[in-house]
Design a protein around this motif. Structure first.
Motif, PDB file in Angstrom:
ATOM      1  N   LEU B 408       0.832  -1.206   0.000  1.00 42.30           N
ATOM      2  CA  LEU B 408       0.000   0.000   0.000  1.00 42.30           C
ATOM      3  C   LEU B 408       0.866   1.256   0.000  1.00 42.30           C
ATOM      4  O   LEU B 408       0.634   2.187  -0.788  1.00 42.30           O
ATOM      5  CB  LEU B 408      -0.928  -0.017   1.220  1.00 42.30           C
ATOM      6  CG  LEU B 408      -1.777   1.238   1.446  1.00 42.30           C
ATOM      7  CD1 LEU B 408      -2.789   1.411   0.321  1.00 42.30           C
ATOM      8  CD2 LEU B 408      -2.497   1.161   2.796  1.00 42.30           C
ATOM      9  N   ASN B 409       1.872   1.282   0.872  1.00 43.10           N
ATOM     10  CA  ASN B 409       2.668   2.491   1.032  1.00 43.10           C
ATOM     11  C   ASN B 409       3.534   2.782  -0.193  1.00 43.10           C
ATOM     12  O   ASN B 409       3.913   3.920  -0.442  1.00 43.10           O
ATOM     13  CB  ASN B 409       3.531   2.388   2.289  1.00 43.10           C
ATOM     14  CG  ASN B 409       2.670   2.502   3.551  1.00 43.10           C
ATOM     15  OD1 ASN B 409       1.932   3.467   3.723  1.00 43.10           O
ATOM     16  ND2 ASN B 409       2.735   1.499   4.410  1.00 43.10           N
ATOM     17  N   ALA B 410       3.837   1.735  -0.963  1.00 38.28           N
ATOM     18  CA  ALA B 410       4.646   1.953  -2.163  1.00 38.28           C
ATOM     19  C   ALA B 410       3.863   2.724  -3.226  1.00 38.28           C
ATOM     20  O   ALA B 410       4.442   3.425  -4.042  1.00 38.28           O
ATOM     21  CB  ALA B 410       5.110   0.602  -2.724  1.00 38.28           C
ATOM     22  N   ASP B 411       2.564   2.593  -3.217  1.00 38.55           N
ATOM     23  CA  ASP B 411       1.762   3.232  -4.259  1.00 38.55           C
ATOM     24  C   ASP B 411       0.371   3.542  -3.721  1.00 38.55           C
ATOM     25  O   ASP B 411      -0.614   2.902  -4.082  1.00 38.55           O
ATOM     26  CB  ASP B 411       1.668   2.294  -5.482  1.00 38.55           C
ATOM     27  CG  ASP B 411       0.880   2.943  -6.628  1.00 38.55           C
ATOM     28  OD1 ASP B 411       0.660   4.173  -6.586  1.00 38.55           O
ATOM     29  OD2 ASP B 411       0.488   2.200  -7.550  1.00 38.55           O
ATOM     30  N   PRO B 412       0.288   4.559  -2.850  1.00 36.38           N
ATOM     31  CA  PRO B 412      -1.019   4.842  -2.215  1.00 36.38           C
ATOM     32  C   PRO B 412      -2.098   5.166  -3.235  1.00 36.38           C
ATOM     33  O   PRO B 412      -3.240   4.749  -3.088  1.00 36.38           O
ATOM     34  CB  PRO B 412      -0.724   6.038  -1.318  1.00 36.38           C
ATOM     35  CG  PRO B 412       0.753   6.012  -1.101  1.00 36.38           C
ATOM     36  CD  PRO B 412       1.342   5.438  -2.350  1.00 36.38           C
ATOM     37  N   LYS B 413      -1.725   5.881  -4.292  1.00 37.95           N
ATOM     38  CA  LYS B 413      -2.763   6.277  -5.242  1.00 37.95           C
ATOM     39  C   LYS B 413      -3.243   5.090  -6.079  1.00 37.95           C
ATOM     40  O   LYS B 413      -4.373   5.073  -6.561  1.00 37.95           O
ATOM     41  CB  LYS B 413      -2.246   7.410  -6.130  1.00 37.95           C
ATOM     42  CG  LYS B 413      -1.934   8.666  -5.297  1.00 37.95           C
ATOM     43  CD  LYS B 413      -1.908   9.927  -6.117  1.00 37.95           C
ATOM     44  CE  LYS B 413      -1.368  11.117  -5.330  1.00 37.95           C
ATOM     45  NZ  LYS B 413      -2.125  11.379  -4.093  1.00 37.95           N
ATOM     46  N   GLY B 414      -2.375   4.107  -6.223  1.00 36.54           N
ATOM     47  CA  GLY B 414      -2.793   2.897  -6.920  1.00 36.54           C
ATOM     48  C   GLY B 414      -3.932   2.188  -6.209  1.00 36.54           C
ATOM     49  O   GLY B 414      -4.684   1.412  -6.812  1.00 36.54           O
ATOM     50  N   ALA B 415      -4.063   2.457  -4.899  1.00 37.13           N
ATOM     51  CA  ALA B 415      -5.120   1.813  -4.128  1.00 37.13           C
ATOM     52  C   ALA B 415      -6.502   2.287  -4.554  1.00 37.13           C
ATOM     53  O   ALA B 415      -7.501   1.592  -4.354  1.00 37.13           O
ATOM     54  CB  ALA B 415      -4.907   2.078  -2.636  1.00 37.13           C
ATOM     55  N   ILE B 416      -6.557   3.472  -5.171  1.00 34.53           N
ATOM     56  CA  ILE B 416      -7.871   3.988  -5.593  1.00 34.53           C
ATOM     57  C   ILE B 416      -8.514   3.016  -6.577  1.00 34.53           C
ATOM     58  O   ILE B 416      -9.671   2.616  -6.435  1.00 34.53           O
ATOM     59  CB  ILE B 416      -7.718   5.383  -6.257  1.00 34.53           C
ATOM     60  CG1 ILE B 416      -7.126   6.386  -5.261  1.00 34.53           C
ATOM     61  CG2 ILE B 416      -9.066   5.879  -6.770  1.00 34.53           C
ATOM     62  CD1 ILE B 416      -6.725   7.722  -5.900  1.00 34.53           C
ATOM     63  N   LEU B 454      -9.461   5.550   2.182  1.00 33.63           N
ATOM     64  CA  LEU B 454      -8.032   5.390   1.880  1.00 33.63           C
ATOM     65  C   LEU B 454      -7.186   6.317   2.740  1.00 33.63           C
ATOM     66  O   LEU B 454      -6.130   5.927   3.241  1.00 33.63           O
ATOM     67  CB  LEU B 454      -7.786   5.646   0.391  1.00 33.63           C
ATOM     68  CG  LEU B 454      -8.264   4.502  -0.528  1.00 33.63           C
ATOM     69  CD1 LEU B 454      -8.151   4.904  -1.991  1.00 33.63           C
ATOM     70  CD2 LEU B 454      -7.455   3.238  -0.252  1.00 33.63           C
ATOM     71  N   THR B 455      -7.668   7.530   2.931  1.00 40.06           N
ATOM     72  CA  THR B 455      -6.937   8.456   3.790  1.00 40.06           C
ATOM     73  C   THR B 455      -6.877   7.915   5.218  1.00 40.06           C
ATOM     74  O   THR B 455      -5.843   7.989   5.891  1.00 40.06           O
ATOM     75  CB  THR B 455      -7.614   9.841   3.767  1.00 40.06           C
ATOM     76  OG1 THR B 455      -7.681  10.279   2.406  1.00 40.06           O
ATOM     77  CG2 THR B 455      -6.841  10.843   4.592  1.00 40.06           C
ATOM     78  N   TYR B 456      -7.989   7.352   5.656  1.00 43.98           N
ATOM     79  CA  TYR B 456      -8.020   6.768   6.998  1.00 43.98           C
ATOM     80  C   TYR B 456      -6.985   5.650   7.123  1.00 43.98           C
ATOM     81  O   TYR B 456      -6.206   5.603   8.068  1.00 43.98           O
ATOM     82  CB  TYR B 456      -9.427   6.235   7.290  1.00 43.98           C
ATOM     83  CG  TYR B 456      -9.506   5.414   8.559  1.00 43.98           C
ATOM     84  CD1 TYR B 456      -9.528   6.037   9.816  1.00 43.98           C
ATOM     85  CD2 TYR B 456      -9.541   4.023   8.513  1.00 43.98           C
ATOM     86  CE1 TYR B 456      -9.575   5.285  10.976  1.00 43.98           C
ATOM     87  CE2 TYR B 456      -9.594   3.269   9.663  1.00 43.98           C
ATOM     88  CZ  TYR B 456      -9.614   3.906  10.902  1.00 43.98           C
ATOM     89  OH  TYR B 456      -9.663   3.156  12.050  1.00 43.98           O
ATOM     90  N   LYS B 464       2.307   5.041   6.354  1.00 49.11           N
ATOM     91  CA  LYS B 464       3.197   6.201   6.249  1.00 49.11           C
ATOM     92  C   LYS B 464       2.477   7.524   6.052  1.00 49.11           C
ATOM     93  O   LYS B 464       3.111   8.539   5.805  1.00 49.11           O
ATOM     94  CB  LYS B 464       4.182   5.971   5.095  1.00 49.11           C
ATOM     95  CG  LYS B 464       5.185   4.869   5.405  1.00 49.11           C
ATOM     96  CD  LYS B 464       6.149   4.670   4.250  1.00 49.11           C
ATOM     97  CE  LYS B 464       7.189   3.599   4.600  1.00 49.11           C
ATOM     98  NZ  LYS B 464       7.965   3.218   3.415  1.00 49.11           N
ATOM     99  N   GLY B 465       1.158   7.521   6.106  1.00 47.24           N
ATOM    100  CA  GLY B 465       0.424   8.771   5.975  1.00 47.24           C
ATOM    101  C   GLY B 465       0.160   9.115   4.517  1.00 47.24           C
ATOM    102  O   GLY B 465       0.545   8.379   3.593  1.00 47.24           O
ATOM    103  N   GLY B 466      -0.498  10.277   4.311  1.00 41.57           N
ATOM    104  CA  GLY B 466      -0.859  10.685   2.953  1.00 41.57           C
ATOM    105  C   GLY B 466      -2.340  10.973   2.872  1.00 41.57           C
ATOM    106  O   GLY B 466      -3.098  10.669   3.797  1.00 41.57           O
ATOM    107  N   THR B 467      -2.722  11.596   1.786  1.00 41.25           N
ATOM    108  CA  THR B 467      -4.123  11.974   1.612  1.00 41.25           C
ATOM    109  C   THR B 467      -4.576  11.609   0.203  1.00 41.25           C
ATOM    110  O   THR B 467      -3.821  11.781  -0.758  1.00 41.25           O
ATOM    111  CB  THR B 467      -4.302  13.498   1.810  1.00 41.25           C
ATOM    112  OG1 THR B 467      -3.739  13.847   3.070  1.00 41.25           O
ATOM    113  CG2 THR B 467      -5.780  13.874   1.807  1.00 41.25           C
TER     114      THR B 467
END
Lengths: 261, 482
Positions: B408-416, B454-456, B464-467
């Motif tokens: 997840l942390n490697a590609d947070p936006k990919g989670a969308i 996803l932000t949660y 690692k955080g992020g929005t």
């Protein structure tokens, strides 16, 4: 007792013959009364044990090699299949060679009941009765009867299961028990002289005729103490064998009448 | 006649007496049974031995045969869970032992070998046998030996077999059981998929997931407090890459047994209804069953139709066992969605009671920005936690962790895209491989909800955080990169 003179005679004979080979250590076991884990007529029974002497350790490959050298009729290839089946001494490299799978200090296994009996006779001894064996095996290092201690029972199970896939290890890795005897419970199954009479029933759950050993199920009858799983495994292992059979985990030790000196 | 029933009884008794009187002098006349289809015919047949969860092929034969079944008892150290080893006692090296499949009226010639390096004597009691001990009396076998006995399969049904050597509970607790199916003479109806599942309870000295070689724990056995309750003898035996598979529209037949030694199973497949259950493995067929009770030493054949795609969990619905002791399997069904049968419409804060609003396709009111985290937590709890667990740790072998997730942390936006469109195929998370199916939530969650959850997740569970902004979700939904 009628048998007493005979026993004295045996002891005397033992004393004169003992010098022919390195004499095995026997330890005197005082007589007594104990409750067998096996039920008698469906109930727990107190069994009287006469004094006897037991080998401190199981018979080793080295000792059995000496025996077959002195008694060639018991060598692999010479013994009648009626007395020793095809797996007799199968871990040995040759009839008179131990080899890598049978170290001198390891207990001898894959010996038939007939062969074990003959060995014991050769050192003026005999196989123990089941009750004699069980009486001594009830001990742990500090108590002569530790069977009610779940930790002791679990410890034995652990040792047996822990050696899955391996041949019985070397003798003497554990402390001697309260009697001064070693490796009764953990290392291997041991022939008893009367095993065929004690455990005649192959499906050991059947309760029924005669002295048949009824273990689980209907059997509740057969075991007065149902917590001795290691003992049940031992009995099942022996039950499955005919006297000429040889199995990789079945060895033996001998006993002598009286104090064995 | 004033007493027809009485007359019938008298008549029956009379017949019985006549027959009895007639039969008595013969003495040794064998009992006849209508299920006995006569002596075996044709060449003997070697039973195909396949490892669970596979099932031997259906029998297409219209005569009774002699079937040769070869089993070998082996004591083997294998993993019971990741990093946890156990000394199993087995038939043919697997837990359960191979499934045996014969036809009613067949004569089975059973060869039981005991491996030379076994500690124990072993034998076999097949519940399909009509004879003393179910065969146990004829099959007590010391290490390095072989026993042979024959029996005629007199009654169709699904039966447990197990080792019956003392101490019997220990032999069973160590894995010595399996199933034998006796097909009816006309065979079973065709099924698209057949699988073989046996539940068992295991008692280890160490606690659940305590690593290393674990011993059998006698006290836990006596208290009937297992450490593990498992399908097919290993946690993960039926999950992830080992999941059972089917396609939408398949008829799936499971041969399910319970070896015990102690627990009975409340067998259930989450999200499925059993169209047919052969209750207790017999010929009584029940329909539309949610959960079927399988006794220890018993079995059931269950059949279901897969109508929608997704992952369906096999559980013992004595549910603590599924989530705390390992009694979990997966049936992964692939194929086109069937929204008419199953479709999540919306998810959001409930309208004020009692004026319950009608269900609307429009998503729930957008949460205020400063409530984004709370809304994300709500979505997570309602949807994600079912599989990924409330602590985000997932389930070993089944659902990957979201907590401290390198994936997840490697590609947070990919989670969308994963949340919107689902994900299937093999992935590696924190050095563990997963091969599961995550359903698409794009029709169930609006852009705000996807962004919030996803932000949660990114800001909890030691990630690692992020929005993630709703507009980014919207972009992915529209087929653009965020």
């Amino acid at each position: 007792m009628i048998r007493r003179p005979a026993r004295l005679l045996l002891i005397a004979t033992a004393a004169t013959v003992a010098m022919t080979a390195a004499a095995a250590d026997y330890v005197a076991i005082p007589g007594g009364v104990f409750v067998s884990a096996l039920a008698v007529d469906g109930a727990a029974a107190r069994i009287a044990i006469e004094p006897f002497a037991m080998r401190v350790e199981p018979v080793t490959n080295a000792e059995f090699l000496d025996f077959v050298r002195m008694h060639p009729g018991w060598q692999r290839g010479q013994v009648s299949p009626l007395f020793a089946g095809p797996q007799y001494l199968s871990a040995w490299q040759g009839p008179l060679t131990l080899g890598p799978d049978a170290r001198p200090g390891q207990p001898v296994t894959s010996v038939s009941w007939f062969a074990a009996r003959a060995f014991c006779a050769s050192e003026q001894a005999r196989l123990p009765t089941w009750y004699e064996w069980e009486y001594v095996a009830a001990a742990d290092v500090t108590r002569r009867d530790a069977r009610r201690d779940p930790a002791r029972n679990q410890d034995i199970l652990d040792a047996i299961q822990g050696s899955t896939g391996e041949r019985p290890g070397a003798i003497g890795r554990h402390r001697a028990d309260a009697w001064g005897v070693r490796d009764l419970n953990r290392l291997l199954w041991e022939w008893t002289g009367d095993y065929a009479a004690m455990f005649p029933n192959a499906d050991a759950r059947v309760a029924g005729a005669g002295p048949s050993l009824a273990l689980c199920g209907g059997s509740a009858l057969a075991f007065a103490d149902k917590n001795q799983f290691a003992l049940m495994m031992r009995i099942a292992a022996l039950t499955a064998l005919k006297p000429a059979d040889a199995a990789p985990r079945v060895g033996f030790r001998c006993v002598r009448e009286g104090h064995g000196r | 006649m004033r007493h027809p029933l009485l007359s019938a009884i008298v008549l029956a008794l009379g017949l019985g007496l006549v027959l009895g009187a007639h039969a008595a002098p013969a003495g040794a006349a064998p009992a006849t049974d209508p299920a006995d289809l006569g002596p075996p015919r044709g060449a003997p047949i070697e039973e195909a031995m396949v490892a669970p969860p596979n099932v031997p092929p259906p029998i297409h034969r219209n005569y009774p045969a002699r079937v040769i079944v070869r089993l070998e008892t082996r004591e083997v150290v294998k993993e019971i869970a990741d990093g946890v080893r156990y000394d199993f006692w087995t038939f043919n090296g697997t837990v359960p032992g191979p499934m045996i499949r014969v036809r009613q009226g067949d004569t089975v010639e059973l060869h039981l070998k005991n491996a030379p390096d076994s500690h124990m004597a072993h034998n076999i009691d097949l519940h399909a046998v009509m004879g003393p001990g179910g065969g146990a009396a004829a099959s007590m076998t010391p290490p390095g030996h072989e026993s042979v006995f024959t029996f005629k399969a007199m009654r169709e049904g699904l039966y447990i077999y197990h080792c019956a050597t003392p101490p019997v509970p220990m032999h069973i607790a160590n894995g010595m059981y399996g199933l034998i199916l006796v097909e009816p003479p006309q065979g079973l109806p065709k099924a698209d998929r057949e699988y073989y599942v046996v539940q068992g309870d295991f008692y280890t000295t160490g606690a659940y997931h305590e690593p290393g070689l674990q011993s059998f724990d006698m006290q836990k056995l006596l208290l009937e407090q297992p450490t593990y309750v498992l399908f097919n003898g290993r946690e993960g035996a039926l999950t992830g890459a080992n999941a059972l598979t089917a396609k939408v529209g398949d008829t799936v037949r499971l041969f399910v047994g319970d070896g015990g030694p102690n627990l009975v199973s409340s067998f259930h497949v989450i999200g499925q209804i059993f169209d047919n259950v052969n209750v207790e493995g017999g010929t009584l067929v029940n329909h539309n069953v949610q959960t079927t009770l399988i006794p220890a030493g018993g079995a059931a054949t269950v059949e279901m139709k897969t109508l929608v795609p997704g992952t369906f969990l096999l559980v013992d619905h004595s549910i603590t066992r599924a989530f705390m002791q390992g009694a979990l399997g997966q049936l992964v069904v692939s194929g086109p969605a069937a929204p008419a049968i199953y479709n999540k419409v919306s998810s959001g804060p409930a309208a004020p009671s009692p004026a319950a609003a009608p269900m609307a396709h429009a998503a729930a009111p957008v949460a205020a920005v400063n409530d984004a985290m709370a809304d994300g937590k709500r979505v997570f709890t309602q949807i994600c936690a079912a599989c990924h667990q409330g602590n985000g740790m997932g389930l070993p072998g089944a659902f990957p962790p979201l907590a401290m997730s390198d994936y997840l942390n490697a590609d947070p936006k990919g989670a969308i895209g994963i949340v919107l469109n689902g994900l299937s195929g093999k992935i590696t998370v924190n050095n563990t491989g997963y091969e599961s199916v995550m359903p698409a939530f794009g029709t169930q969650l609006n852009d705000d909800e996807v962004a919030h959850v996803l932000t949660y997740v990114l800001n909890n569970f030691n990630n690692k955080g992020g929005t993630i902004a709703p507009v980014e979700v919207k972009a992915v939904r529209a087929g653009r990169k965020p």
